[in-house]
Design a protein around this motif. Structure first.
Motif, mmCIF file in Angstrom:
data_model
loop_
_atom_site.group_PDB
_atom_site.id
_atom_site.type_symbol
_atom_site.label_atom_id
_atom_site.label_comp_id
_atom_site.label_asym_id
_atom_site.label_seq_id
_atom_site.Cartn_x
_atom_site.Cartn_y
_atom_site.Cartn_z
ATOM 1 N N SER A 29 0.749 -1.041 0.020
ATOM 2 C CA SER A 29 -0.150 -0.030 -0.174
ATOM 3 C C SER A 29 0.831 1.241 -0.028
ATOM 4 C CB SER A 29 -1.000 -0.002 1.177
ATOM 5 O OG SER A 29 -0.182 0.091 2.394
ATOM 6 N N SER A 32 1.162 6.592 2.317
ATOM 7 C CA SER A 32 0.198 7.799 2.779
ATOM 8 C C SER A 32 -1.101 7.282 2.702
ATOM 9 C CB SER A 32 0.561 9.177 1.870
ATOM 10 O OG SER A 32 0.307 8.640 0.526
ATOM 11 N N GLY A 33 -1.408 6.187 2.129
ATOM 12 C CA GLY A 33 -2.629 6.054 1.869
ATOM 13 C C GLY A 33 -3.162 4.793 2.823
ATOM 14 N N PRO A 34 -4.519 4.305 2.857
ATOM 15 C CA PRO A 34 -4.907 3.139 3.796
ATOM 16 C C PRO A 34 -4.081 1.914 3.524
ATOM 17 C CG PRO A 34 -6.661 3.497 1.947
ATOM 18 C CD PRO A 34 -5.289 4.568 1.844
ATOM 19 N N GLU A 60 -14.024 -0.219 10.136
ATOM 20 C CA GLU A 60 -13.403 0.620 9.172
ATOM 21 C C GLU A 60 -13.571 2.037 9.275
ATOM 22 O OE1 GLU A 60 -12.800 -2.434 5.121
ATOM 23 O OE2 GLU A 60 -14.770 -1.541 5.472
ATOM 24 N N ASN A 63 -11.714 3.302 11.743
ATOM 25 C CA ASN A 63 -10.039 3.545 11.458
ATOM 26 C C ASN A 63 -10.018 3.662 10.141
ATOM 27 O OD1 ASN A 63 -8.609 2.326 14.165
ATOM 28 N ND2 ASN A 63 -10.392 1.517 13.863
ATOM 29 N N ASN A 65 -8.148 4.873 7.858
ATOM 30 C CA ASN A 65 -6.898 4.317 7.251
ATOM 31 C C ASN A 65 -6.463 2.922 6.863
ATOM 32 O OD1 ASN A 65 -6.169 6.872 6.700
ATOM 33 N ND2 ASN A 65 -5.329 7.423 8.840
ATOM 34 N N ILE A 66 -7.614 1.929 7.647
ATOM 35 C CA ILE A 66 -7.509 0.611 7.431
ATOM 36 C C ILE A 66 -8.545 0.019 6.860
ATOM 37 C CG2 ILE A 66 -7.165 -1.772 8.722
ATOM 38 C CD1 ILE A 66 -5.830 0.049 11.015
ATOM 39 N N LYS A 67 -8.357 -0.592 5.862
ATOM 40 C CA LYS A 67 -9.228 -1.485 5.023
ATOM 41 C C LYS A 67 -9.240 -2.805 5.329
ATOM 42 C CE LYS A 67 -10.793 2.161 2.976
ATOM 43 N NZ LYS A 67 -12.201 2.773 3.676
ATOM 44 N N LYS A 318 3.764 -2.452 8.734
ATOM 45 C CA LYS A 318 2.658 -1.750 8.738
ATOM 46 C C LYS A 318 1.253 -2.521 8.757
ATOM 47 C CE LYS A 318 0.747 1.981 5.880
ATOM 48 N NZ LYS A 318 0.881 2.677 4.604
#
Length: 424
Positions: A29, A32-34, A60, A63, A65-67, A318
């Motif tokens: 990923s 800077s993205g999820p 989701e 949060n 920024n988390i998928k 991450k």
């Protein structure tokens, strides 16, 4: 426990393989993205998974920024699929794992320790015997999501019609009571599912197990184990007992019979609470009785089971951090309360047993049995021992093999898994 069409299985397998390759250490990923993590959920796809899908959406939202890539994996296939995927560095970041899988997965290097992480931040609020069961060699490798044990599920109305005022405390009492049920109601008193897990109480009732890990002994064919399975055979031969079903559909057949009021009592766990309450015999939930399993000559016991959320060791830093947050959310008191109310399963932390949760008679009944649950022994091969035990158990209860010779054969197969262990 239900089986789909072969084509559906193939499609599911391909989907799982593709999904696994997109998660774990092979996932990527933009910094800077999820981040996207993959979760393999092994709960019942028909009756339980919807609750977990809703929780994923809630996570989701909390949060952004988390998928989470949700994948439903049949429980019966999950252990082997995870081993295969982890061996090729393509496992999911998070797995809903049976408590018995932990030692083997740890020894293979598949699981990340969770001590000191966000996932374990509230570990002091969980039932401590469940936390201990999620450890291996002193380190925490899972966070308990749901727990369970086996008990005697019974139909109160049928018991009352038969003049039975309390649940049987011994197997001899059960035999006498089930004969009364058949005589007074015409309904079969008791049905047994001939899987190894459901036979464990007969071993515990004689103060034995499949192995003694501390002494490095295989005890499947010990005199105590023989006595326990002989007790099982005596139950199956008693009046009022439903004809033994050894077909591939035995589990579903037994549950259908119990839920419709065609059998009065079974050995079962709380994962069936929601299904039972859909049955015609239990439209009034208070008609469901739950009691400790009858005792053998040396006492009473039932396996302590459940599922932990575990994190894949092959995921990058991450993904591990995101996985830890996800595990913490899914095992929080609020999430466990929602799961209990929707699915009828048992929470693993005391603060999730609210008045609303305890109002469910299935949960209230089984939660009282947890103290007598027997934890799995800390042995990587323990879960694999069910296979040789079950193979011979079916032959023994079907009168194709004598108890001692059948258990001797099971012990010989166990010896192949545990060559350093002695046999009886």
């Amino acid at each position: 426990m239900r089986r789909g069409l072969a084509a559906a299985v193939v499609v599911a397998a391909l989907t799982i393989s593709a999904t696994a390759c997109s998660g774990g250490s092979s996932g990527s990923s933009d910094s800077s993205g999820p981040v996207t993590i993959t979760w393999w959920d092994t709960s019942d796809a028909t009756n339980e998974a919807g609750t977990f899908k809703t929780l994923v959406k809630d996570f989701e939202k909390a949060n952004p920024n988390i998928k989470v890539k949700y994948v439903s994996v049949p429980f019966g296939d999950a252990q082997t699929k995870f081993q295969t995927a982890a061996g090729s560095k393509g496992a999911p970041d998070v797995l809903r794992a049976d408590v018995g899988w932990t030692p083997g997965f740890v020894e293979a290097g598949f699981l990340a320790p969770l001590d000191g992480t966000a996932a374990a931040a509230e570990s002091g609020k969980f039932k401590q015997n469940l936390i201990e069961q999620a450890k291996y060699q002193g380190k925490l490798y899972g966070v308990p999501q749901v727990t369970d044990t086996l008990g005697l599920m019974y139909n109160k109305e049928l018991f009352t019609k038969a003049g039975i005022t309390k649940a049987p405390a011994t197997w001899d009492e059960l035999k006498a009571d089930m004969a009364k049920v058949k005589e007074k109601t015409g309904v079969d008193g008791f049905a047994f599912n001939p899987q190894a897990y459901y036979a464990m109480p007969f071993l515990y009732g004689e103060n034995t197990d499949m192995v003694d890990a501390a002494k490095k002994q295989i005890t499947l064919n010990s005199p105590a184990a023989v006595k326990g399975i002989d007790t099982l055979n005596s139950v199956l031969a008693a009046p009022g007992i439903r004809k033994l079903d050894t077909t591939s559909n035995a589990y579903a057949n037994i549950m259908d019979a119990f839920n419709s009021g065609k059998v009065a009592a079974i050995i079962q766990g709380p994962w069936e609470n929601a299904n039972v309450f859909k049955g015609a015999a239990f439209k009034d939930k208070n008609n469901l009785g739950i009691a400790p399993l009858p005792a053998g000559s040396a006492g009473q016991g039932a396996p302590l089971g459940g599922h932990n959320l575990v994190a894949y060791a092959g995921s990058d830093a991450k993904h591990q951090e995101a996985s830890q947050k996800f595990i913490a959310f899914m095992t929080s008191a609020d999430s466990q309360k929602k799961v209990a109310l929707a699915n009828g399963t048992l929470p693993t932390r005391d603060d999730a047993y609210t008045a609303e949760v305890n109002a469910n008679p299935g949960i209230a009944g089984y939660s009282q049995l947890l103290g007598g649950g027997k934890p799995r022994q800390p042995l990587a091969q323990y879960s694999s021992l069910y296979t040789p035990f079950e193979t011979q158990l079916i032959k023994i209860v079907s009168k194709q093999e004598a108890t001692k010779s059948g258990l001797d054969k099971a012990a010989a197969e166990a010896k192949k898994l545990l060559p350093e262990f002695s046999t009886q």
